[in-house]
Design an enzyme around this catalytic site. Structure first.
Site, PDB file in Angstrom:
ATOM      1  N   ARG A 169       0.775  -1.065   0.516  1.00 15.16           N
ATOM      2  CA  ARG A 169       0.031   0.003  -0.006  1.00 15.16           C
ATOM      3  C   ARG A 169       0.534   1.516   0.474  1.00 15.16           C
ATOM      4  O   ARG A 169       0.257   2.255  -0.002  1.00 15.16           O
ATOM      5  CB  ARG A 169      -0.476  -0.240   1.503  1.00 15.16           C
ATOM      6  N   PRO A 185       9.935  -3.694   7.205  1.00 19.54           N
ATOM      7  CA  PRO A 185       8.701  -4.930   7.744  1.00 19.54           C
ATOM      8  C   PRO A 185       9.099  -4.970   9.536  1.00 19.54           C
ATOM      9  O   PRO A 185       9.920  -4.516   9.954  1.00 19.54           O
ATOM     10  CB  PRO A 185       9.245  -5.807   7.057  1.00 19.54           C
ATOM     11  N   ALA A 186       8.190  -5.335   9.598  1.00 23.21           N
ATOM     12  CA  ALA A 186       8.388  -6.170  11.309  1.00 23.21           C
ATOM     13  C   ALA A 186       8.978  -7.162  11.594  1.00 23.21           C
ATOM     14  O   ALA A 186       9.139  -7.935  10.923  1.00 23.21           O
ATOM     15  CB  ALA A 186       7.026  -6.528  11.905  1.00 23.21           C
ATOM     16  N   SER A 239       1.279   0.800  16.185  1.00 24.17           N
ATOM     17  CA  SER A 239       0.838   1.026  16.799  1.00 24.17           C
ATOM     18  C   SER A 239       0.839   2.471  17.004  1.00 24.17           C
ATOM     19  O   SER A 239       1.797   3.622  16.584  1.00 24.17           O
ATOM     20  CB  SER A 239       1.374   1.231  18.357  1.00 24.17           C
ATOM     21  N   GLU A 260      -0.628   5.636   9.637  1.00 22.93           N
ATOM     22  CA  GLU A 260      -1.446   4.826   9.628  1.00 22.93           C
ATOM     23  C   GLU A 260      -1.608   4.460  11.100  1.00 22.93           C
ATOM     24  O   GLU A 260      -1.118   3.036  11.586  1.00 22.93           O
ATOM     25  CB  GLU A 260      -1.881   3.625   8.566  1.00 22.93           C
ATOM     26  N   LEU A 261      -2.678   4.515  12.095  1.00 21.00           N
ATOM     27  CA  LEU A 261      -2.297   4.133  13.605  1.00 21.00           C
ATOM     28  C   LEU A 261      -2.986   3.004  14.232  1.00 21.00           C
ATOM     29  O   LEU A 261      -3.727   2.588  13.702  1.00 21.00           O
ATOM     30  CB  LEU A 261      -1.880   4.875  14.582  1.00 21.00           C
ATOM     31  N   CYS A 294      -6.471  -3.060  12.502  1.00 16.35           N
ATOM     32  CA  CYS A 294      -6.214  -1.660  12.981  1.00 16.35           C
ATOM     33  C   CYS A 294      -8.180  -1.844  12.742  1.00 16.35           C
ATOM     34  O   CYS A 294      -8.861  -1.071  13.222  1.00 16.35           O
ATOM     35  CB  CYS A 294      -5.774  -0.718  12.167  1.00 16.35           C
ATOM     36  N   GLU A 391      -7.762  -0.816  22.544  1.00 17.16           N
ATOM     37  CA  GLU A 391      -7.842  -1.897  21.387  1.00 17.16           C
ATOM     38  C   GLU A 391      -7.280  -3.093  21.495  1.00 17.16           C
ATOM     39  O   GLU A 391      -6.372  -3.554  22.602  1.00 17.16           O
ATOM     40  CB  GLU A 391      -6.601  -1.091  20.443  1.00 17.16           C
ATOM     41  N   SER A 451     -11.601  -2.030   3.353  1.00 15.32           N
ATOM     42  CA  SER A 451     -10.542  -2.302   2.389  1.00 15.32           C
ATOM     43  C   SER A 451     -10.680  -2.287   1.054  1.00 15.32           C
ATOM     44  O   SER A 451     -11.588  -3.164   1.087  1.00 15.32           O
ATOM     45  CB  SER A 451      -9.480  -3.459   2.824  1.00 15.32           C
TER      46      SER A 451
HETATM   47  P1  NAD Z   1       4.484  -1.311  16.296  1.00 22.02           P
HETATM   48  O1  NAD Z   1       4.144  -0.393  16.381  1.00 22.02           O
HETATM   49  O2  NAD Z   1       5.373  -1.917  17.702  1.00 22.02           O
HETATM   50  O3  NAD Z   1       5.026  -1.473  15.213  1.00 22.02           O
HETATM   51  C1  NAD Z   1       4.796  -1.317  13.932  1.00 22.02           C
HETATM   52  C2  NAD Z   1       6.259  -0.967  13.433  1.00 22.02           C
HETATM   53  O4  NAD Z   1       6.824   0.225  14.014  1.00 22.02           O
HETATM   54  C3  NAD Z   1       7.015  -2.580  13.673  1.00 22.02           C
HETATM   55  O5  NAD Z   1       7.930  -2.667  11.891  1.00 22.02           O
HETATM   56  C4  NAD Z   1       7.879  -2.057  14.226  1.00 22.02           C
HETATM   57  O6  NAD Z   1       9.962  -3.219  14.353  1.00 22.02           O
HETATM   58  C5  NAD Z   1       8.409  -0.815  13.844  1.00 22.02           C
HETATM   59  N1  NAD Z   1       8.894  -0.082  15.755  1.00 22.02           N
HETATM   60  C6  NAD Z   1       8.736   0.218  16.989  1.00 22.02           C
HETATM   61  N2  NAD Z   1       9.018   0.838  17.912  1.00 22.02           N
HETATM   62  C7  NAD Z   1       9.740   1.435  16.408  1.00 22.02           C
HETATM   63  C8  NAD Z   1      11.022   2.229  17.014  1.00 22.02           C
HETATM   64  N3  NAD Z   1      11.183   2.885  18.447  1.00 22.02           N
HETATM   65  N4  NAD Z   1      11.399   3.112  15.501  1.00 22.02           N
HETATM   66  C9  NAD Z   1      11.372   2.304  14.976  1.00 22.02           C
HETATM   67  N5  NAD Z   1      10.857   1.282  14.131  1.00 22.02           N
HETATM   68  C10 NAD Z   1       9.781   1.082  15.736  1.00 22.02           C
HETATM   69  O7  NAD Z   1       2.808  -2.276  15.808  1.00 22.02           O
HETATM   70  P2  NAD Z   1       2.524  -3.867  15.323  1.00 22.02           P
HETATM   71  O8  NAD Z   1       2.360  -3.954  17.275  1.00 22.02           O
HETATM   72  O9  NAD Z   1       3.812  -3.977  14.628  1.00 22.02           O
HETATM   73  O10 NAD Z   1       1.034  -3.530  14.592  1.00 22.02           O
HETATM   74  C11 NAD Z   1       0.158  -3.290  15.797  1.00 22.02           C
HETATM   75  C12 NAD Z   1      -0.121  -2.107  15.092  1.00 22.02           C
HETATM   76  O11 NAD Z   1      -0.758  -1.403  14.388  1.00 22.02           O
HETATM   77  C13 NAD Z   1      -1.756  -1.765  16.047  1.00 22.02           C
HETATM   78  O12 NAD Z   1      -2.175  -0.947  16.953  1.00 22.02           O
HETATM   79  C14 NAD Z   1      -3.058  -1.668  14.438  1.00 22.02           C
HETATM   80  O13 NAD Z   1      -4.421  -0.760  15.028  1.00 22.02           O
HETATM   81  C15 NAD Z   1      -1.885  -0.759  14.064  1.00 22.02           C
HETATM   82  N6  NAD Z   1      -2.431  -1.231  12.591  1.00 22.02           N
HETATM   83  C16 NAD Z   1      -2.490   0.115  12.190  1.00 22.02           C
HETATM   84  C17 NAD Z   1      -3.430   0.146  10.637  1.00 22.02           C
HETATM   85  C18 NAD Z   1      -3.569   1.519   9.609  1.00 22.02           C
HETATM   86  O14 NAD Z   1      -3.898   0.893   8.546  1.00 22.02           O
HETATM   87  N7  NAD Z   1      -4.736   3.167  10.622  1.00 22.02           N
HETATM   88  C19 NAD Z   1      -3.121  -1.151   9.872  1.00 22.02           C
HETATM   89  C20 NAD Z   1      -2.344  -2.201  10.171  1.00 22.02           C
HETATM   90  C21 NAD Z   1      -2.160  -2.409  11.817  1.00 22.02           C
END
Ligand code: NAD
Length: 487
Positions: A169, A185-186, A239, A260-261, A294, A391, A451
């Site tokens: 996306r 990526p994660a 997040s 996108e949080l 999300c 959440e 979506s």
């Molecule tokens: P997360 O915020 O823990 O991690 C997201 C990404 O950020 C990962 O790649 C992680 O490795 C990275 N990250 C974490 N800490 C970081 C830092 N300090 N610096 C740089 N990168 C860092 O989220 P998650 O647990 O992987 O995903 C779940 C969250 O994502 C939920 O809150 C969900 O709602 C949200 N989400 C939002 C959307 C949207 O489009 N609004 C879509 C999917 C998921």
């Protein structure tokens, strides 16, 4: 014991960094394990990127931008289209890979692969439609001309819950616009993104346009890249907590940001909704991705007259779902991503139950290996239950009754999040009235999923800023240059 088709899809993944068109090991030669959340077993060992690797990736993106920005739109379009064709052709293998690293049922992974592919196709069509405008100065003397140009090197950070689509996306509109990028990526699910990079390589994307780094630890590796003056844009999905800190980092170089949080989606059911239709929508909005989305319906606010029937109907459907390892074809509910997520879901349910909620079905973990939680329906939700505000990110549906439209709208908006809300009613006037009052970036009106590659996905309030998808999505990667022309 891993099946042979599972071993084959894993063996095809390049488990290294992709920088400047070359696959390479991490600077210090370290790797980290990727685990199957259904078994806890290591399924791959991916190169651990260092801060120097990340800066090298940014260097490649910066250097390549000089030529890529002036590439022919049709060339960018054709590359995206070829990548789309390859993703579609390999969708079974990509879906299996996704299930292995993320856990969701194969049917869900197939749907995500199709969803991810749809962005490649959509933006292959948008690449050749970037335009500007031309008009007369209001005083008549001069002319106003605008042109749209690529923002520059971008940094993308994506979450584990949709391992392919959240990257696609961002990557697709950025390529269409003529931007270059570094994608992170994660840590839990890097394999789908690495496969996507390989597909782009095969599709003829010039080296350095798309760079992928996989650090085991994100903060220390990404901060120098975000604060580097060569970066011009940050797009993050994840997040709210992490998004907030990344926005602060992005302020150093005044980056364009897309965030996108998190979400806390309300699902409103009015008494005129039609129970079966509302239940069909509820199952999609709640159980897609095992609730780890999300957009997942976090709370069901139901008209008092139908609340009991709705909760019972939902409990009947939820309790009949088959739980198991996602790779088994008839499984409908896979594991949660890891032990932390499982603990968090269990904690939120226990909190609600301790404060007085009633469990209609589920309410507990599944014994054995993997991080499984039973699909759960709760009623009699106390006002101070944490799951109304936080959440959940799991297969848990709290159902709360309301007695007026006003009360329903107030409950829906009583959150700092604002990604999506769902609304079920057959009253046309109510549908528009309530839709206009809902404080979310998206509304599912009599449907449980919003979506779509052609639509602007995104939130308001603490759910973020910016839109992904549709004609709006490419604007995030374009700057407007205005030319004042004297004639
Ligand atoms: P997360 O915020 O823990 O991690 C997201 C990404 O950020 C990962 O790649 C992680 O490795 C990275 N990250 C974490 N800490 C970081 C830092 N300090 N610096 C740089 N990168 C860092 O989220 P998650 O647990 O992987 O995903 C779940 C969250 O994502 C939920 O809150 C969900 O709602 C949200 N989400 C939002 C959307 C949207 O489009 N609004 C879509 C999917 C998921």
């Amino acid at each position: 014991m891993m099946r042979s088709d599972e071993s084959a899809v894993l063996a095809a993944v390049p488990q290294r960094l992709f920088i400047g068109g070359a696959w390479r090991d991490g600077g210090e030669g370290a790797t980290f394990a990727v685990e199957d959340p259904a078994t806890g077993e290591a399924i791959a060992h991916v190169a651990d990127a260092t801060p120097a690797d990340a800066l090298a990736a940014l260097g490649a993106a910066h250097e390549t931008f000089a030529s890529w920005r002036t590439s022919a739109p049709r060339e960018r379009s054709d590359i995206l289209r070829r990548a789309y064709d390859l993703v579609v052709e390999r969708s079974d293998a990509l879906a299996l890979l996704m299930t292995l690293e993320m856990g969701k049922a194969l049917s869900e992974s197939r749907a995500e692969v199709a969803y991810a592919a749809s962005f490649l196709r959509w933006y292959s069509e948008e690449a050749v439609r970037i335009d500007g405008r031309y008009s007369s100065n209001e005083s008549g003397g001069g002319r106003i001309l605008t042109m749209k140009q690529p923002v520059g090197p971008c940094v993308f950070i994506t979450p584990w819950n949709f391992p392919l689509a959240m990257g696609a996306r961002k990557i697709a509109p950025a390529i269409a616009a003529g931007c270059t990028m570094v994608v992170k990526p994660a840590r839990l699910t890097p394999l789908s993104t690495l496969m996507l990079a390989k597909i782009f390589e095969e599709a003829g994307l010039p080296g350095g346009v798309l760079n992928v780094i996989t650090p085991a630890s994100s903060g220390s590796v990404m901060e120098p890249v975000i604060k580097d003056p060569r970066t011009r844009k940050l797009s993050f999905t994840g997040s709210t907590e992490v998004g907030r800190s990344l926005m602060a980092q992005a302020s150093e170089q005044i980056l364009r940001v897309s965030m996108e949080l998190g979400g806390n989606a309300p699902f409103l059911v009015f008494e005129d909704a039609g129970l079966e239709a509302a239940l069909d929508g509820a199952m999609i909005a709640k159980m897609r991705n095992v609730g780890e989305a999300c957009t997942s319906a976090n709370r069901f606010h139901v008209a008092a007259a139908v609340a009991e029937d709705f909760a019972q109907g939902l409990a009947a459907r939820m309790s009949s779902l088959k739980i198991g390892r996602g790779v088994d074809p008839d499984v409908e509910v896979g594991p949660l991503i890891d032990a932390d997520q499982l603990d968090k879901v269990a904690e939120l349910v226990d909190d609600a139950v301790t404060k007085g909620a009633t469990v209609l079905t589920g309410g507990e973990r599944v014994d054995g290996p993997g991080h499984f939680y039973k699909p759960t329906v709760l009623t009699d939700i106390p006002e101070d239950a944490r799951l109304l505000r936080e959440e959940i990110f799991g297969p848990v549906a709290p159902v709360k009754a309301f007695s007026s439209e006003q009360e329903a709208v107030a409950a829906a908006n009583a959150t700092e999040f604002g990604l999506v809300s769902y609304l079920y009613t057959s009253d046309l006037q109510r549908a528009w009235r309530v839709t206009e009052l809902l404080e979310t970036g998206m509304v599912g009106l009599n449907q449980g999923m919003v979506s779509n590659a052609g639509a602007p996905f995104g939130g308001v309030k603490h759910s973020g800023t910016g839109r992904e998808g549709g004609p709006e999505g490419i604007e995030e990667y374009l700057e407007i240059k205005y030319v004042a022309m004297n004639i």
